[in-house]
Design a protein around this motif. Structure first.
Motif, PDB file in Angstrom:
ATOM      1  N   GLN A  88     -15.580 -18.714  12.305  1.00 30.20           N
ATOM      2  CA  GLN A  88     -16.602 -17.800  12.799  1.00 30.20           C
ATOM      3  C   GLN A  88     -16.615 -17.761  14.323  1.00 30.20           C
ATOM      4  OE1 GLN A  88     -20.172 -19.226  10.946  1.00 30.20           O
ATOM      5  NE2 GLN A  88     -19.669 -18.362   8.924  1.00 30.20           N
ATOM      6  N   ARG A 131     -12.849 -13.670  19.384  1.00 32.50           N
ATOM      7  CA  ARG A 131     -11.934 -12.521  19.358  1.00 32.50           C
ATOM      8  C   ARG A 131     -12.701 -11.214  19.516  1.00 32.50           C
ATOM      9  NH1 ARG A 131      -9.481 -15.592  15.228  1.00 32.50           N
ATOM     10  NH2 ARG A 131     -10.539 -14.360  13.618  1.00 32.50           N
ATOM     11  N   ARG A 132     -13.841 -11.146  18.831  1.00 32.03           N
ATOM     12  CA  ARG A 132     -14.651  -9.936  18.978  1.00 32.03           C
ATOM     13  C   ARG A 132     -15.148  -9.781  20.407  1.00 32.03           C
ATOM     14  NH1 ARG A 132     -16.708 -11.623  13.949  1.00 32.03           N
ATOM     15  NH2 ARG A 132     -18.525 -12.551  14.988  1.00 32.03           N
ATOM     16  N   ASP A 147      -3.462  -6.876  21.224  1.00 29.83           N
ATOM     17  CA  ASP A 147      -4.375  -7.565  22.124  1.00 29.83           C
ATOM     18  C   ASP A 147      -3.987  -7.298  23.582  1.00 29.83           C
ATOM     19  OD1 ASP A 147      -6.555  -9.115  22.837  1.00 29.83           O
ATOM     20  OD2 ASP A 147      -5.398 -10.977  22.906  1.00 29.83           O
ATOM     21  N   LYS A 184      -5.846  -3.254  19.691  1.00 34.24           N
ATOM     22  CA  LYS A 184      -6.304  -4.491  19.052  1.00 34.24           C
ATOM     23  C   LYS A 184      -5.162  -5.253  18.420  1.00 34.24           C
ATOM     24  CE  LYS A 184      -9.890  -6.153  15.893  1.00 34.24           C
ATOM     25  NZ  LYS A 184     -10.977  -5.752  14.975  1.00 34.24           N
ATOM     26  N   ALA A 208     -13.530 -15.958  15.410  1.00 36.22           N
ATOM     27  CA  ALA A 208     -13.719 -14.530  15.183  1.00 36.22           C
ATOM     28  C   ALA A 208     -14.682 -13.940  16.202  1.00 36.22           C
ATOM     29  CB  ALA A 208     -14.237 -14.295  13.762  1.00 36.22           C
ATOM     30  N   ALA A 209     -15.748 -14.710  16.497  1.00 33.48           N
ATOM     31  CA  ALA A 209     -16.703 -14.238  17.502  1.00 33.48           C
ATOM     32  C   ALA A 209     -16.043 -14.141  18.873  1.00 33.48           C
ATOM     33  CB  ALA A 209     -17.904 -15.177  17.565  1.00 33.48           C
ATOM     34  N   ALA A 238     -12.229  -8.823  22.506  1.00 33.73           N
ATOM     35  CA  ALA A 238     -11.911  -7.415  22.275  1.00 33.73           C
ATOM     36  C   ALA A 238     -12.931  -6.514  22.961  1.00 33.73           C
ATOM     37  CB  ALA A 238     -11.869  -7.124  20.772  1.00 33.73           C
ATOM     38  N   GLU A 239     -14.207  -6.915  22.867  1.00 33.86           N
ATOM     39  CA  GLU A 239     -15.239  -6.125  23.540  1.00 33.86           C
ATOM     40  C   GLU A 239     -15.034  -6.142  25.051  1.00 33.86           C
ATOM     41  OE1 GLU A 239     -18.949  -7.684  22.285  1.00 33.86           O
ATOM     42  OE2 GLU A 239     -18.807  -6.897  20.228  1.00 33.86           O
TER      43      GLU A 239
END
Length: 455
Positions: free
Chosen positions: A87, A93-94, A205, A202, A90-91, A97-98
């Motif tokens: 998590q 990465r998010r 990356d 994405k 993933a957070a 990405a943001e």
């Protein structure tokens, strides 16, 4: 007495037997008691062993249960930690990405803002320079032309340009013509952003630029240097005293490297002579104003047809005569009587006669060599900075119609030589086709014996 004695013995024997029987019974009972005690002790020992074994087994089972519980807890915690790590990753990465998406948007906004700033060059010009014209005039009256130029240059230096457009300029005041000559360092084409925008991919990356089409880059660059020229002219005319400067000659150069040799070059990309009165009629704040069309179509500027390729042009007030081969002059007018027969003149004599006519009109003129004239019989120069320029002359000593092909050829030579005017002088006449051609292609050529008809 014997009987008593016997009886006593028998009794004693019986007593002994009884005693022995009692002792035997007691011994047997003791043996049984001991056996029972031993059995009891054995049973107790067995019970204790069994109890101990059960306790051991229970303890072992409890240990196993505890170990299993600990294993399950460790597995649960490991799974929870893995889930938390996943998590968190993933957070991250998010979030990354943001951030990259925001960065791509920021870069895109920066590119768009830069291009928009280039488009606002005329609107964002320094509008407060008119107040400095009085100071410039006072400097001229006190210290002469150099002080005037210095004041104007300092005024131009106060104008804030977008990043990458802070070009330097040199200036010269020509008092006899009431003109300011400006030599300006134009920006290179790489000032135009190579990307139209940026996007975040994405799957890779990465922030990837969206390349700008070369045709769009070329068009933006052409309009950019045109806006720089118009802005510089506007600000210089504002800062220059009206009583001293009636016009400005602007020559825009760019410092670059020759792609063929790698040597430094400084081609002239734009040259224009702007009269103050004519320039004042340009609405620089009009959003639909095309800077390139304004310079070419209204101010008659000379702009490189391919500035992005560093294709140079010639200054509006300088003429290169090195490409023509001239012959020695001869006087034909002096040998003519009051009734000249122009058809009797030799071709060279007729060409020299035309040269003398142009000189009598105040122009400098030359006759070209017949073998190297490229269809040009003569060249004339009008040095007037407003209406002057290079004039190509063709002389036709004909007795019949001058065909339209000669007019076509003159127009082609004019374009090739970048001439301001063309004159076809003939002893005969041209037809309607020639005049119609000239009418369709602009008033740059004169025909007839006295060059009266302009087309």
């Amino acid at each position: 007495m014997l009987a008593q004695l016997y009886e006593a013995r028998q009794k004693a024997r019986l007593e002994r037997q009884k005693e022995e029987a009692r002792a035997s019974r007691e011994w047997a009972a003791e043996q049984r008691r001991i056996a029972a005690q031993l059995a009891k002790e054995k049973a107790e020992a067995r019970r204790k062993r069994e109890q101990a074994e059960r306790a051991r087994q229970q303890q072992a089972a409890q240990v196993e249960r505890q170990a299993a519980a600990q294993q399950r807890e460790a597995t649960r915690q490991a799974a929870a930690t893995a889930r938390e790590e996943q998590q968190r990753a993933a957070a991250e990465r998010r979030a990354a990405a943001e951030r990259r998406g925001v960065e791509a948007e920021f870069r895109t906004n920066a590119v768009e803002a830069k291009v928009a700033a280039f488009g606002r060059l005329l609107v964002d010009r320094n509008r407060g320079l008119a107040a400095r014209s009085r100071q410039a005039e006072e400097a001229f009256n006190a210290d002469g032309p150099e002080a005037l130029v210095d004041m104007i240059q300092k005024a131009l230096a106060t104008s804030a340009y977008p990043e990458g457009l802070n070009g330097s300029c040199a200036a010269k005041y020509v008092p006899e013509a009431a003109e300011l000559w400006v030599e300006y360092e134009l920006p290179r084409q790489d000032v135009i952003p190579a990307a139209t925008s940026y996007k975040y991919v994405k799957t890779r990356d990465q922030i990837v630029p969206v390349p700008r089409k070369q045709a769009e880059t070329d068009k933006l660059y052409e309009k950019l240097i045109a806006r720089v020229a118009l802005r510089t002219l506007a600000e210089a005319l504002d800062a220059a005293p009206v009583t001293l400067i009636a016009g400005i000659v602007f020559n825009g150069y760019v410092s670059a490297k020759d792609r063929a040799t790698g040597q430094p070059v400084r081609p002239l990309l734009l040259s224009v002579h702007a009269d103050r009165e004519a320039f004042s009629k340009i609405v620089l704040d009009e959003p639909e104003l095309d800077p390139t069309a304004c310079l070419r179509g209204y101010l008659n500027a000379v702009i490189s047809p391919h500035p992005w390729d560093l294709e140079p042009v010639k200054p509006v007030l300088q003429f290169d005569l090195s490409r023509y081969k001239f012959v020695d002059e001869m006087s034909i007018v002096a040998g003519l009587d009051s009734r000249p027969n122009l058809l009797a003149l030799k071709p060279t004599e007729f060409e020299h006669l035309i040269r003398e006519l142009f000189e009598a009109m105040g122009l400098k003129s030359w006759v070209t060599q017949a073998s190297k004239d490229e269809g040009v019989d003569g060249v004339a120069i009008n040095e007037d900075p407003i209406v002057g320029g290079l004039c190509i002359i063709q002389a036709k000593r004909y007795s019949g119609l001058v065909e339209v092909e000669s007019v076509h050829a003159l127009a082609g030579v004019m374009d090739d030589m970048n001439a301001a005017k063309g004159v076809l002088v003939t002893t005969s006449w041209v037809g309607k086709a020639s005049r119609d051609f000239a009418a369709r292609n602009g008033n740059r050529v004169a025909t007839g014996p006295n060059a009266e008809s302009q087309f």
